[in-house]
Design a protein around this motif. Structure first.
Motif, mmCIF file in Angstrom:
data_model
loop_
_atom_site.group_PDB
_atom_site.id
_atom_site.type_symbol
_atom_site.label_atom_id
_atom_site.label_comp_id
_atom_site.label_asym_id
_atom_site.label_seq_id
_atom_site.Cartn_x
_atom_site.Cartn_y
_atom_site.Cartn_z
ATOM 1 N N ARG A 39 0.842 -1.199 0.000
ATOM 2 C CA ARG A 39 0.000 0.000 0.000
ATOM 3 C C ARG A 39 0.875 1.245 0.000
ATOM 4 N NH1 ARG A 39 -5.598 0.246 -0.544
ATOM 5 N NH2 ARG A 39 -6.470 -1.658 0.250
ATOM 6 N N MET A 40 0.327 2.326 -0.510
ATOM 7 C CA MET A 40 1.059 3.587 -0.567
ATOM 8 C C MET A 40 0.528 4.543 0.497
ATOM 9 S SD MET A 40 1.702 4.009 -4.621
ATOM 10 C CE MET A 40 3.325 4.724 -4.408
ATOM 11 N N VAL A 41 1.319 5.551 0.814
ATOM 12 C CA VAL A 41 0.985 6.537 1.823
ATOM 13 C C VAL A 41 1.030 7.916 1.176
ATOM 14 C CG1 VAL A 41 1.698 7.540 4.029
ATOM 15 C CG2 VAL A 41 2.017 5.104 3.623
ATOM 16 N N MET A 42 0.016 8.751 1.457
ATOM 17 C CA MET A 42 -0.018 10.103 0.907
ATOM 18 C C MET A 42 1.032 10.953 1.615
ATOM 19 S SD MET A 42 -1.514 12.277 -1.215
ATOM 20 C CE MET A 42 -3.107 11.616 -1.629
ATOM 21 N N ARG A 43 1.867 11.628 0.843
ATOM 22 C CA ARG A 43 2.907 12.497 1.383
ATOM 23 C C ARG A 43 2.794 13.876 0.746
ATOM 24 N NH1 ARG A 43 4.958 10.651 5.751
ATOM 25 N NH2 ARG A 43 6.799 11.850 5.364
ATOM 26 N N LYS A 44 3.497 14.837 1.301
ATOM 27 C CA LYS A 44 3.506 16.196 0.779
ATOM 28 C C LYS A 44 4.956 16.606 0.575
ATOM 29 C CE LYS A 44 1.164 20.538 1.786
ATOM 30 N NZ LYS A 44 0.450 21.272 2.827
ATOM 31 N N ALA A 45 5.297 17.022 -0.645
ATOM 32 C CA ALA A 45 6.671 17.423 -0.964
ATOM 33 C C ALA A 45 7.043 18.655 -0.139
ATOM 34 C CB ALA A 45 6.801 17.710 -2.453
ATOM 35 N N LYS A 46 8.240 18.620 0.437
ATOM 36 C CA LYS A 46 8.697 19.722 1.281
ATOM 37 C C LYS A 46 9.701 20.626 0.582
ATOM 38 C CE LYS A 46 8.008 17.100 5.485
ATOM 39 N NZ LYS A 46 8.626 16.472 6.651
ATOM 40 N N HIS A 47 10.366 20.111 -0.446
ATOM 41 C CA HIS A 47 11.426 20.864 -1.108
ATOM 42 C C HIS A 47 11.278 20.791 -2.618
ATOM 43 C CE1 HIS A 47 13.421 20.904 2.785
ATOM 44 N NE2 HIS A 47 13.253 19.593 2.842
ATOM 45 N N GLY A 48 12.014 21.617 -3.306
ATOM 46 C CA GLY A 48 12.088 21.560 -4.756
ATOM 47 C C GLY A 48 10.911 22.212 -5.469
#
Length: 92
Positions: free
Chosen positions: A61-70
């Motif tokens: 299963r995948m987990v929702m993440r939020k990009a912090k950089h770039g």
């Protein structure tokens, strides 16, 4: 206990046994001296991945993440729950 999240296999193994799974969020709360909500101790991966897609690399299963950089900072994406062992990602 893990600093990240548990795999589907780990959750399945613990289900029905006298085993408490403590994920990274709950562990961090315990280290800070606070108390983690009870929901973190039971079937953790199903709480964080309910309705989540499967990883294109390993089928976990995948987990929702939020990009912090770039250039994608602030944008959400799916990352494999087995990260860093699996590098699977997909757009949200």
């Amino acid at each position: 206990m893990t600093s990240g999240v548990f795999t589907d296999e780990a959750c399945a193994f613990a289900r029905g046994k006298n085993i408490e799974l403590i994920d990274g969020k709950a562990l961090h709360a315990l280290i800070r001296g606070g108390s983690a909500p009870v929901k973190f101790f039971r079937d953790l991966l199903s709480i964080t991945t309910a309705g989540a897609p499967y990883c294109p690399e390993c089928q976990s299963r995948m987990v929702m993440r939020k990009a912090k950089h770039g250039t994608n900072a602030g944008k959400k994406y799916w990352r494999c729950s087995r990260h860093p062992d699996c590098k699977g990602m997909r757009p949200a």
